[in-house]
Design a protein around this motif. Structure first.
Motif, short mmCIF file in Angstrom:
data_model
loop_
_atom_site.label_atom_id
_atom_site.label_comp_id
_atom_site.label_asym_id
_atom_site.label_seq_id
_atom_site.Cartn_x
_atom_site.Cartn_y
_atom_site.Cartn_z
N THR A 39 0.81 -1.21 0.00
CA THR A 39 0.00 0.00 0.00
C THR A 39 0.85 1.26 0.00
N ALA A 40 1.97 1.24 0.71
CA ALA A 40 2.82 2.43 0.83
C ALA A 40 3.36 2.83 -0.55
N ARG A 41 3.85 1.87 -1.33
CA ARG A 41 4.39 2.20 -2.66
C ARG A 41 3.28 2.60 -3.62
N ARG A 42 2.12 2.02 -3.44
CA ARG A 42 0.98 2.41 -4.28
C ARG A 42 0.65 3.89 -4.05
N GLU A 43 0.58 4.28 -2.79
CA GLU A 43 0.29 5.67 -2.47
C GLU A 43 1.42 6.59 -2.93
N LYS A 44 2.66 6.11 -2.82
CA LYS A 44 3.79 6.93 -3.24
C LYS A 44 3.73 7.22 -4.74
N SER A 45 3.35 6.23 -5.52
CA SER A 45 3.27 6.44 -6.97
C SER A 45 2.22 7.49 -7.31
N LEU A 46 1.09 7.47 -6.60
CA LEU A 46 0.04 8.49 -6.84
C LEU A 46 0.50 9.85 -6.33
N ASN A 47 1.20 9.86 -5.22
CA ASN A 47 1.72 11.13 -4.69
C ASN A 47 2.72 11.77 -5.64
N TRP A 48 3.53 10.95 -6.30
CA TRP A 48 4.48 11.48 -7.28
C TRP A 48 3.75 12.19 -8.41
N LEU A 49 2.64 11.63 -8.84
CA LEU A 49 1.84 12.30 -9.88
C LEU A 49 1.35 13.66 -9.38
N MET A 50 0.97 13.71 -8.12
CA MET A 50 0.46 14.97 -7.55
C MET A 50 1.56 16.01 -7.40
N GLU A 51 2.81 15.56 -7.31
CA GLU A 51 3.94 16.49 -7.19
C GLU A 51 4.37 17.06 -8.54
N LEU A 52 4.00 16.40 -9.61
CA LEU A 52 4.42 16.84 -10.94
C LEU A 52 3.52 17.95 -11.47
N GLU A 53 4.10 18.81 -12.29
CA GLU A 53 3.31 19.84 -12.96
C GLU A 53 2.29 19.18 -13.89
N PRO A 54 1.13 19.80 -14.07
CA PRO A 54 0.12 19.19 -14.95
C PRO A 54 0.54 19.22 -16.41
N GLU A 55 0.09 18.25 -17.17
CA GLU A 55 0.32 18.24 -18.61
C GLU A 55 -0.57 19.30 -19.26
N GLN A 56 -0.03 19.96 -20.26
CA GLN A 56 -0.77 20.98 -20.98
C GLN A 56 -0.94 20.50 -22.42
N ASN A 57 -2.15 20.22 -22.81
CA ASN A 57 -2.44 19.79 -24.17
C ASN A 57 -3.87 20.18 -24.53
N ALA A 58 -4.29 19.83 -25.72
CA ALA A 58 -5.61 20.24 -26.20
C ALA A 58 -6.72 19.74 -25.29
N VAL A 59 -6.57 18.53 -24.77
CA VAL A 59 -7.62 17.95 -23.92
C VAL A 59 -7.71 18.68 -22.58
#
Length: 423
Positions: A357-377
């Protein structure tokens, strides 16, 4: 009317439940509609109803027309032997169960508000890419956050099907799986499949034998990609071609059957340069996935992947044409791409596989730390008032657009459900 809408109406009880009666005139009380079954068998499992004064617990089957029961030959199927109620939109035929007894049937058509049907029809007939765009954002910020987390989890689980196949082919070698996924990321969308073929043709244990020789790593990667064919004038590609000729005979290697694409691509994304950077990454690191598993800070991952291609590439984007001097670093934007498309998905599946569970949460937290993608969608969602604050948001919004809006799966969407409820 379609069966999915009928399931939706039954699941959320969007019909008049007062004084319900079966088609045989018996009193009916719905206690619990059951749990939607997305596998083979009845539509809803473990429903609870009361017919007259008798409590029934079992399964519920739904059809647009009652006659579809006979058309689907359910009476002869043991999976439908525990049906306590047949819910239909139109009761066009009297149905009997496997024991030749009349099947308790509820016709929903007279009980459903026309407004609900009109709302659904408006969504289905709307030609906009996002059918509910004129009503957005609809959900509260808290509700959007919960929905986005579900969407990202679904997106990662969807990607896991491919990764699981790699894992089976690699005899549960996670470093091998990570290597294949990493190659796909370096290939970008255009050359992902070809780069994957290169990766599967060059297992990590083979590359490890040559990791101290950068030119041999480049020769293996570029040669397997079919980029060392033809004649060269510069001494460096001539040397790479000779190295590949020797190594390909030594390991009995066959290059991929299709060369990577260069057309309509920025020079920094040329497959020659990306493979040279990948070679340098192998040269400068070892057991990458093991390091990533133990990483705490996202900053460390950026540092590990911040490599620069060999000196030859400072003056080249291809093996033939010389260019103005620019150091060919991987760059933060591309590392961002690698984290989203390789590191997080592989780490997420590894965590699920290991029940971590800890690594699962860490992977999602890493996404939250990254800048958002900017694209047409993502710009389209932002235009309609839906926030895009980090990479978890942007990945969720991409998934929402591609897997729900484009496929008109409004009945499975938190936004669509709220609109159909009239909230």
């Amino acid at each position: 009317m379609n069966e999915r809408l009928l399931q939706f109406i039954w699941q959320f009880r969007y019909f008049n439940q007062s004084a319900l009666q079966t088609s045989e005139g018996r009193s009916l009380k719905l206690i619990h509609p059951g749990h939607l079954n997305k596998n083979a068998g009845p539509d809803f499992m473990e429903a609870r109803i009361k017919v007259d004064n008798t409590l029934w617990v079992g399964n519920v089957e739904l059809h647009v027309c009652a006659s579809h029961w006979r058309r689907h030959n359910h009476s002869a199927d043991k999976n439908y032997s525990n049906i306590i109620l047949h819910v239909v939109w139109l009761n066009d035929e009297k149905i009997f169960d496997a024991y030749h007894q009349p099947l308790a049937t509820l016709e929903l058509q007279p009980l459903v508000s026309k407004i609900t049907l009109q709302r659904f029809e408006q969504l289905m007939q709307n030609a906009d890419e996002i059918a509910c765009s004129s009503s957005l954002p609809v959900l509260s910020e808290i509700a959007w956050l919960g929905w986005k987390e579900r969407l990202v989890t679904e997106r990662l689980q969807q990607k896991s099907n491919t990764i699981m196949q790699w894992l089976a082919d690699a005899n549960n070698n996670w470093e091998e799986v990570f290597w294949i996924s990493l190659c796909r990321s370096f290939g970008m969308k255009v050359n992902a499949d070809i780069f994957e073929q290169v990766a599967t043709s060059l297992p990590v244990n083979l590359l490890a034998k040559h990791k101290s020789q950068i030119h041999q790593l480049e020769a293996l990667l570029l040669g397997q990609a079919g980029l060392l064919n033809g004649g060269f004038e510069d001494a460096y590609p001539v040397m790479l071609k000779k190295e590949y000729s020797f190594l390909s005979r030594k390991y009995n290697l066959q290059p991929v059957n299709k060369a990577p694409a260069f057309l309509r691509m920025r020079p920094f994304n040329f497959p020659t340069l990306r493979l040279a950077q990948l070679a340098m990454l192998i040269y400068q690191s070892s057991h990458l996935f093991s390091k990533i598993k133990t990483a705490v800070k996202l900053h460390d991952i950026f540092r590990w992947f911040d490599v620069t291609a060999n000196d030859f590439w400072h003056y080249h984007y291809t093996l033939k044409d010389e260019a103005v001097y620019i150091k060919k670093t991987v760059g933060n934007a591309f590392i961002h791409h690698i984290i989203i498309n390789t590191i997080v998905p592989v780490m997420f599946l590894y965590a699920i596989n290991k029940n971590d569970t800890a690594r699962r949460e860490k992977s999602l937290n890493w996404l939250m730390e990254l800048e958002p993608e900017q694209n047409a969608v993502t710009r389209q969602w932002k235009l309609h008032g839906v926030t895009n604050q980090n990479a978890l948001h942007s990945q969720a919004l991409l998934h929402l657009k591609n897997m729900y809006c484009t496929k008109k799966k409004c009945l499975d969407c938190a936004v669509g459900v709220k609109l159909l409820r009239g909230e």
